[in-house]
Design an enzyme around this catalytic site. Structure first.
Site, PDB file in Angstrom:
ATOM      1  N   GLU A 188     -18.502  43.056  22.413  1.00 39.57           N
ATOM      2  CA  GLU A 188     -18.196  44.485  22.527  1.00 39.57           C
ATOM      3  C   GLU A 188     -17.642  45.102  21.244  1.00 39.57           C
ATOM      4  O   GLU A 188     -16.579  45.728  21.265  1.00 39.57           O
ATOM      5  CB  GLU A 188     -17.256  44.713  23.717  1.00 39.57           C
ATOM      6  CG  GLU A 188     -17.849  44.166  25.008  1.00 39.57           C
ATOM      7  CD  GLU A 188     -16.919  44.256  26.217  1.00 39.57           C
ATOM      8  OE1 GLU A 188     -15.793  44.733  26.070  1.00 39.57           O
ATOM      9  OE2 GLU A 188     -17.344  43.842  27.310  1.00 39.57           O
ATOM     10  N   GLU A 196     -24.690  39.629  31.565  1.00 40.04           N
ATOM     11  CA  GLU A 196     -23.678  39.930  32.591  1.00 40.04           C
ATOM     12  C   GLU A 196     -24.244  40.893  33.631  1.00 40.04           C
ATOM     13  O   GLU A 196     -23.623  41.892  33.972  1.00 40.04           O
ATOM     14  CB  GLU A 196     -22.426  40.542  31.943  1.00 40.04           C
ATOM     15  CG  GLU A 196     -21.834  39.680  30.849  1.00 40.04           C
ATOM     16  CD  GLU A 196     -20.514  40.217  30.281  1.00 40.04           C
ATOM     17  OE1 GLU A 196     -19.904  41.098  30.912  1.00 40.04           O
ATOM     18  OE2 GLU A 196     -20.116  39.746  29.211  1.00 40.04           O
TER      19      GLU A 196
END
Ligand code: 9MR
Length: 627
Positions: A449, A555
């Site tokens: 991220e 994910e």
């Protein structure tokens, strides 16, 4: 259940300890001054912290505490560490500032000059001694007239909020030793005319110990809530039972009548946890009665029934071939993120069975995060990851490591270290963790991220101290440890067009221009069932592939949106699978969790298996696309 409580560390004293201890006289809700033997309260963070050593090595766990079969379960050698998030965030200084500001929610279109918000007059923060009864009358007023409604946000244990039938309600609470410290209690007033126009008013309650501790009444202990679980007949079941005593002592737990072969054993690391282990031999509800007993007055007890729903073995099987067999034929891997310590859950055995049947790649959902695995300088907690690696090896699964460098879950000791030393701690961490799992983990989310929504780099302790170069340094350190490992940047909200994906692609260009090692991009894909950006997803995959990079869906979960059905959810899964299968560089699809029973978005039932491990329409959609 993941229990936490304060302990003295072996080598380094934690910066903050939370006290949930019998000795409440020596321990309040702010920092503890409890000395820890053999620790260094002031480690020098300008140099490398100690590497993992023999005393970090996990030790074998007694089988009485887990459901594992065929793989070895270890546990940490020493006491458990306190997690920083547990630290009390309210101080005397907050209390002295007076009543916290109310939060007003104004619905769209409401004109506040015509309709004024309701409010509570005459409220103030409260000082109370443990054992005293606190009563506060709440009477909301509305400047425009009318009778506002109200409700409490969350009552403290033992508290009540009772209607006086005159427009007011009384909050009544007898705090005890466990409540010592500063507690926040919030009541929301609801406008008489518009139910969405609300004012939430917090109030602080400072609970102190009285000089005479015997003035505090001793209350019966309780059993912490146990969620419903489904298990398979003839599988071992373990249930962690946790006694709670608001007086701050630790209750004992005993069984009334244990089934044949069952055990109830106190956990050697957590005094308040008792582990019940048994094997249900028939379907239906399997129950055990237990008594929770006060440790100060043994006549004070609470009796509870602990149950699980037992289904037959056939109930957990479904039609068609398991996903991993089908995926292997299509040359991709299919997997999931594993709940930390699933073998300590009541349904751990069926969890392991379904995971091993369906999947050939697994990510540890939480146990590799830096604040968990390296919570203090020179201190490491490896057992949870080691156990998952053992499970994966037993079942011939690839392990996908997640995450090495992330802006979240950074331990306090790194946050507090001088900016100039963070690069050292970052590369130490990468080197130590990757080296330990060199033969076990072949894919790594090296940087997690890094992008902001606007396409710039996300602010973080790493960016702050090293600038953009932290990304290249992290990837290069990872490559230095492992020439073969697959190195990824993993990101969310990049499955649509927009500045975030564009920014990521520019970052990739800059990294590639400097020959920084990078093998692929992880697309997280925490979606809602209303997701419809399939064309953009296809294009983004193509853009990544054009740069010579692989694509990992890392994910995936599809939360049920509004009135959407399980078929709508299945349709999203189907289209995403199809797009991956059409793209030769798409190497793996992993869901973020296995069952709706355990998901970070559990209320939206986002996964392929429901709470009783039944394959959902989304499962069959994935199965069909792989066929
Ligand atoms: O599912 C994870 C949850 O249990 C943790 O509390 C949380 C914070 O560590 O992280 C969740 O997983 C995140 C993942 O590590 C990175 N991408 C977003 C995931 C969901 O928040």
């Amino acid at each position: 259940m993941e229990p936490f409580y304060s302990v003295a560390a072996r080598r380094i004293l934690p910066a903050t300890l939370i006290c949930i201890s019998v000795a409440l006289t020596a321990c309040n809700s702010s920092n503890s001054s409890e000395p820890a033997t053999g620790t260094d309260p002031d480690p020098d963070l300008s140099v490398s912290t100690p590497a993992p050593a023999a005393d970090d090595e996990p030790i074998l766990e007694d089988a009485l505490f887990n459901t594992a079969s065929g793989f070895v379960v270890t546990r940490e050698p020493g006491p458990r560490l306190v997690v920083a998030e547990e630290a009390a965030d309210l101080t005397d200084a907050d209390f002295d500032l007076g009543l916290p500001a109310a939060v007003v929610q104004v619905p769209d279109g409401l004109d506040t000059s015509v309709n004024q918000a309701p409010f509570f007059a005459n409220l103030q923060n409260q000082d109370v001694l443990a054992g005293e009864i606190l009563e506060i009358v709440y009477r909301p007023e509305d400047p425009d007239g009318g009778l506002p409604g109200m409700f409490p946000e969350k009552l403290p244990q033992g508290g009540s909020f009772v209607d006086n039938f005159d427009g007011s309600k009384t909050f009544r609470w007898q705090p005890l030793q466990a409540d010592v410290g500063i507690n926040r209690f919030t009541v929301t007033a609801v406008d008489a005319e518009n139910g969405q126009y609300r004012v939430s008013q917090p109030l602080l309650i400072r609970v102190s110990l009285p000089a005479d501790l015997t003035s505090i009444p001793n209350v019966a202990p309780e059993l912490d809530t146990i969620e419903p679980h489904y298990v398979r007949v003839n599988d071992p079941v373990v249930i962690e039972l946790k006694g709670i005593d608001l007086n701050g002592s630790i209750p004992s737990i005993e069984a009334v009548d244990l089934p044949v072969g069952a055990t109830l054993t106190q956990d050697p690391r957590f005094e308040e946890i008792y582990v019940l282990k048994f094997v249900p031999v028939e379907t239906g509800l399997a129950s055990v009665d237990v008594i929770v007993r006060d440790s100060v007055d043994s006549s004070l007890t609470t009796e509870e029934t602990v149950s699980v729903s037992v289904l037959s073995a056939d109930d957990f099987e479904h039609t068609g071939q398991p996903l991993r067999e089908l995926a292997a034929n299509r040359n991709i891997q299919i997997g999931f993120a594993a709940l930390q310590s699933f073998y300590h859950r009541p349904d751990g055995a069926i969890y392991a069975h379904v995971a091993a049947r369906e999947y050939d790649i697994v990510t540890p959902e939480n146990s590799l995060k830096m604040d968990y695995i390296n919570p203090e300088p020179g201190r490491y907690q490896f057992a949870a990851t080691d156990n998952l690696v053992a499970f994966a090896r037993q079942n011939d699964m690839t392990v996908h490591g997640h995450p090495l460098i992330w802006y979240r879950q950074v331990p306090d000791w790194v946050l507090n270290a001088e900016a100039g030393s963070r690069e050292l701690h970052m590369t130490d961490f990468i080197t130590r963790i990757m080296s330990r799992y060199q033969n076990d983990i072949s894919i790594w989310d090296v940087v997690n991220e890094p992008m902001d929504d606007n396409g710039e780099l996300r602010d973080s302790v790493w960016l702050e101290s090293m600038g953009e170069s932290y990304i290249a340094t992290a990837l290069q350190s990872a490559r230095d440890v492992s020439p073969q490992a697959t190195l990824l940047i993993n990101e969310f909200d990049i499955s649509m067009a927009g500045p975030k994906f564009d920014g990521l692609m520019s970052l990739v260009d800059r990294l590639q221009a400097q020959s920084v090692p990078l093998d692929g991009i992880g697309f997280q894909m925490h979606l809602f069932s209303s997701y419809d950006q399939f064309d953009a997803l296809r294009q983004n995959f193509a853009a990544v592939a054009d740069k010579g990079l692989d694509i990992y869906i890392t994910e995936l979960d599809v939360s049920l949106d509004g009135d959407d059905s399980l078929e709508d959810q299945a349709s999203a899964y189907r289209q995403i699978m199809e797009i991956c299968l059409q793209q030769p560089n798409c190497k793996a699809v992993q869901t973020w969790g296995l069952t709706d029973q355990y998901s970070f978005r559990t209320i939206y039932d986002p996964l392929l298996f429901d709470r009783s491990y039944q394959a959902k329409p989304a499962y069959f959609a994935v199965q069909e696309t792989l066929q």
